[in-house]
Design an enzyme around this catalytic site. Structure first.
Site, PDB file in Angstrom:
ATOM      1  N   THR A 174      -3.903   4.204   4.857  1.00 62.54           N
ATOM      2  CA  THR A 174      -3.227   2.994   5.327  1.00 62.54           C
ATOM      3  C   THR A 174      -3.371   1.889   4.290  1.00 62.54           C
ATOM      4  O   THR A 174      -4.464   1.659   3.765  1.00 62.54           O
ATOM      5  CB  THR A 174      -3.806   2.521   6.667  1.00 62.54           C
ATOM      6  OG1 THR A 174      -3.548   3.516   7.671  1.00 62.54           O
ATOM      7  CG2 THR A 174      -3.167   1.204   7.109  1.00 62.54           C
ATOM      8  N   PHE A 176      -3.340  -2.005   3.528  1.00 60.23           N
ATOM      9  CA  PHE A 176      -3.550  -3.303   4.161  1.00 60.23           C
ATOM     10  C   PHE A 176      -3.171  -4.412   3.184  1.00 60.23           C
ATOM     11  O   PHE A 176      -3.359  -4.269   1.973  1.00 60.23           O
ATOM     12  CB  PHE A 176      -5.025  -3.493   4.543  1.00 60.23           C
ATOM     13  CG  PHE A 176      -5.486  -2.636   5.685  1.00 60.23           C
ATOM     14  CD1 PHE A 176      -5.537  -3.142   6.981  1.00 60.23           C
ATOM     15  CD2 PHE A 176      -5.880  -1.328   5.461  1.00 60.23           C
ATOM     16  CE1 PHE A 176      -5.971  -2.354   8.031  1.00 60.23           C
ATOM     17  CE2 PHE A 176      -6.316  -0.527   6.509  1.00 60.23           C
ATOM     18  CZ  PHE A 176      -6.365  -1.041   7.802  1.00 60.23           C
TER      19      PHE A 176
END
Length: 288
Positions: A174, A176
């Site tokens: 992921t 960010f």
């Protein structure tokens, strides 16, 4: 005594966003908020110094709603962080995998484990966040219900791991964005730079093609381009883009000058590229 600085994240303690905050800013107080909008508002109001917000995942794609929040004028992107995500299937103490019928987690986590859940024959149930789902499973004490969350959440809420590393893809990562209320731009020349901006093309034939042409002719690499609807109008499309380089670079400056003829744009952040990008680039070359 000086108060510790604070960084906002969406979810509950033990969520992957919480882990990202601890990884990058271990000396900050990580402050949980229920929604992304509350994170942005806290940053705008000065209740926190920074925010750690997930924007996309290598398995499940972009995180919903973030694109509509990023253009808020008092919010600026000052960095990025890539977190390898390992999802654990968590159950109540003493339960077994055969007991589980439903699995609760954030929609992104469920999407990242879709194939595993299908193979196990489990029903996915959406929750507000991963750690919150773990807490609810712990409080319910029902062995037929499990959660997908982190090892940190398992420790925090006294759950046992029924199946480790449930994610469908080993590369599951992921990205960010680190947000600030201050417009802190990385200086050109300090290393690889990413510039993120939004733009909306003028209502003219071939406007998008011409708007993007300046980046091609000036040799500026665009690593991301996504569109999304604004204001509920099918004809009003806004674009979010990432490019390599800084507006201080002459080639990038010329590309933005050309973009201004065909679109209205705003730069959201100029920040150092994560080293993860270079590792990915080297890995991709090695795989050829």
């Amino acid at each position: 005594m000086t108060a510790r600085q604070r960084i906002a994240f969406q979810g509950e303690r033990g969520a992957n966003s919480h882990i990202a905050c601890r990884d990058v800013y271990p000396d900050y107080d990580a402050v949980p908020y229920q929604t992304f909008d509350e994170c942005f508002t806290a940053l705008e109001d000065g209740a926190v110094d920074l925010a750690m917000i997930p924007v996309e995942n290598s398995t499940a794609g972009r995180v919903a709603d973030i694109h509509h929040l990023l253009p808020r004028p008092a919010v600026h992107i000052i960095g990025e962080y890539f977190l390898p995500v390992r999802h654990q299937l968590l159950g109540t103490p003493g339960s077994a995998l055969d007991d589980v019928k439903t699995v609760h987690s954030h929609p992104q986590a469920l999407a990242q484990c879709r194939e595993a859940l299908r193979e196990l024959g489990l029903v996915a149930v959406a929750a507000a966040d991963t750690a919150g789902a773990a807490r609810e499973i712990s409080e319910a004490g029902d062995p037929s219900r499990a959660a997908i969350a982190s090892r940190l959440a398992a420790e925090a809420y006294g759950l046992q791991i029924l199946r480790p590393d449930l994610e469908d893809e080993e590369h599951n990562t992921t990205r960010f964005l680190i947000l600030s209320g201050e417009n802190l731009r990385a200086a050109s020349g300090v290393g690889p730079i990413v510039t993120t901006f939004v733009f909306k093309v003028h209502n003219r034939p071939a406007a998008l093609y011409k708007a993007l042409g300046g980046f091609a002719t000036n040799g500026v690499n665009m690593t991301k381009l996504e569109s999304y609807m604004v204001g509920g109008e099918f004809v009003a499309t806004q674009f979010l883009a990432d490019i390599e380089g800084s507006p201080e670079d002459s080639a990038v400056a010329r590309a933005f000058e050309e973009l201004s003829f065909y679109a209205d744009y705003r730069i959201l952040g100029v920040y150092r590229a994560s080293r993860y990008r270079e590792r990915e680039r080297i890995g991709a070359r090695a795989g050829l």
